[in-house]
Design a protein around this motif. Structure first.
Motif, short mmCIF file in Angstrom:
data_model
loop_
_atom_site.label_atom_id
_atom_site.label_comp_id
_atom_site.label_asym_id
_atom_site.label_seq_id
_atom_site.Cartn_x
_atom_site.Cartn_y
_atom_site.Cartn_z
N ALA A 12 -38.62 -5.68 5.39
CA ALA A 12 -39.72 -6.63 5.47
C ALA A 12 -39.74 -7.47 4.21
CB ALA A 12 -41.06 -5.89 5.61
N VAL A 30 -31.95 11.29 1.65
CA VAL A 30 -33.21 11.69 2.29
C VAL A 30 -33.14 13.18 2.59
CG1 VAL A 30 -34.70 11.40 4.29
CG2 VAL A 30 -33.57 9.42 3.27
N ARG A 56 -36.27 15.02 3.44
CA ARG A 56 -37.32 15.40 4.38
C ARG A 56 -37.88 14.14 5.02
NH1 ARG A 56 -41.42 18.88 0.92
NH2 ARG A 56 -41.06 17.13 -0.49
N GLN A 57 -38.37 14.26 6.22
CA GLN A 57 -39.01 13.12 6.87
C GLN A 57 -40.03 13.62 7.87
OE1 GLN A 57 -35.68 11.12 8.66
NE2 GLN A 57 -35.87 12.24 10.57
N CYS A 58 -40.99 12.76 8.15
CA CYS A 58 -41.95 13.04 9.21
C CYS A 58 -42.43 11.71 9.74
CB CYS A 58 -43.12 13.89 8.70
SG CYS A 58 -44.18 13.06 7.52
N GLY A 59 -43.14 11.75 10.86
CA GLY A 59 -43.64 10.52 11.46
C GLY A 59 -44.40 10.83 12.73
N ASN A 60 -44.95 9.81 13.34
CA ASN A 60 -45.73 10.05 14.55
C ASN A 60 -44.85 10.11 15.79
OD1 ASN A 60 -45.07 7.39 14.60
ND2 ASN A 60 -47.12 6.66 15.15
N HIS A 61 -43.55 10.07 15.59
CA HIS A 61 -42.63 10.25 16.71
C HIS A 61 -41.75 11.48 16.47
CE1 HIS A 61 -40.91 7.75 13.64
NE2 HIS A 61 -39.70 8.04 14.05
N THR A 120 -40.82 6.89 0.92
CA THR A 120 -40.75 5.61 1.62
C THR A 120 -41.51 5.71 2.93
OG1 THR A 120 -38.58 5.16 0.66
CG2 THR A 120 -39.21 3.85 2.55
N THR A 173 -42.35 3.60 6.22
CA THR A 173 -42.09 2.44 7.08
C THR A 173 -43.03 2.50 8.27
OG1 THR A 173 -40.35 3.66 8.25
CG2 THR A 173 -39.66 2.26 6.43
N PHE A 230 -44.19 -5.39 10.55
CA PHE A 230 -43.40 -4.26 10.05
C PHE A 230 -43.45 -4.24 8.53
CE2 PHE A 230 -39.57 -2.09 8.64
CZ PHE A 230 -39.65 -0.93 9.38
N GLY A 231 -43.66 -3.05 7.97
CA GLY A 231 -43.78 -2.94 6.53
C GLY A 231 -43.04 -1.76 5.95
N VAL A 232 -42.66 -1.88 4.68
CA VAL A 232 -42.00 -0.82 3.94
C VAL A 232 -42.72 -0.68 2.60
CG1 VAL A 232 -39.84 0.05 2.99
CG2 VAL A 232 -39.78 -1.50 4.95
N VAL A 281 -42.60 1.79 -0.92
CA VAL A 281 -41.85 2.80 -1.64
C VAL A 281 -42.63 3.20 -2.89
CG1 VAL A 281 -39.61 3.44 -2.59
CG2 VAL A 281 -39.76 1.58 -0.93
N ASP A 291 -45.76 3.02 15.17
CA ASP A 291 -44.64 3.85 14.77
C ASP A 291 -44.63 3.91 13.25
OD1 ASP A 291 -42.34 5.40 15.09
OD2 ASP A 291 -41.04 3.65 14.87
N TYR A 292 -44.50 5.10 12.71
CA TYR A 292 -44.34 5.19 11.27
C TYR A 292 -43.45 6.37 10.93
CZ TYR A 292 -47.42 9.23 10.63
OH TYR A 292 -47.97 10.48 10.68
N THR A 293 -42.79 6.28 9.78
CA THR A 293 -41.94 7.35 9.29
C THR A 293 -42.14 7.47 7.79
OG1 THR A 293 -40.28 6.87 10.99
CG2 THR A 293 -39.57 8.21 9.13
N VAL A 294 -42.23 8.69 7.30
CA VAL A 294 -42.28 8.98 5.87
C VAL A 294 -41.01 9.72 5.50
CG1 VAL A 294 -43.51 10.14 4.01
CG2 VAL A 294 -44.79 9.17 5.94
N ARG A 295 -40.31 9.22 4.49
CA ARG A 295 -39.07 9.85 4.04
C ARG A 295 -39.16 10.18 2.56
NH1 ARG A 295 -37.43 5.73 7.57
NH2 ARG A 295 -36.16 6.47 9.31
#
Lengths: 113, 113
Positions: A49, A99, A101-106, B12, B14, B55-57, B59, B91-95
């Protein structure tokens, strides 16, 4: 978009546009890079972005650091002969990271707890 | 902005905004999170961008994963009781990642070669 599960590699490019008059040329080369990276067999995904203030973040995803390194070398052949980084960016940083670890709403949301 | 030299930790985030009518509320909570994270003694920096497409990122930078984890737990106390993530994001993801190498136009540019 990303190799799952972790660990995998990201290459994160953060940058601040230094001027706006070269925006078209920047976008052309950026698009060329995205097209090229998508042809790399080891490529998993890219997303990013850029805000109205000209600051942007682009993250590409790779199975290993060796794959990410191959991409970096290839993009330099496109970008470096054409424009110096200083022409486009007041400031940029490239970070190669693993990376873990990760998590998310999917995905399962509790793997970071 | 970042602990130097590597290794250090990034978190991060997203995300894709799922709707625009809650933009003001989102921005208020996002600003509250930024203010809170800046008060964390282990905090090194945060930066990000969101494009016109939503869409955004974002960090954030930390000396260790333990510090990043403490921040994650703290932000959940702000965000979780107020709004479910599904309300804001399609949709979001945390890494959580470890940065192992970096370069830029304000550092030695050859540490990735």
């Amino acid at each position: 978009m990303t190799p799952a599960p972790p660990p995998y590699t990201t290459v994160t490019f953060t940058s601040q546009h230094s001027e706006t008059e070269n925006a078209d040329e920047y976008e052309q080369t950026a698009q060329q890079m995205v097209e090229m990276v998508q042809q790399q067999p080891e490529f998993s995904g890219v997303e990013g972005a850029r805000g109205a203030d000209g600051f942007g973040v682009t993250v590409s995803y790779w199975e290993t650091q060796q794959h990410a390194h191959a991409w970096k070398m290839a993009t330099e052949h496109i970008a470096a002969p054409r424009r110096g980084a200083q022409d486009w960016y007041a400031d940029y940083t490239v970070r190669v990271a693993t990376v873990e670890r990760q998590c998310g709403n999917h995905r399962r949301p509790d793997d970071l707890d």
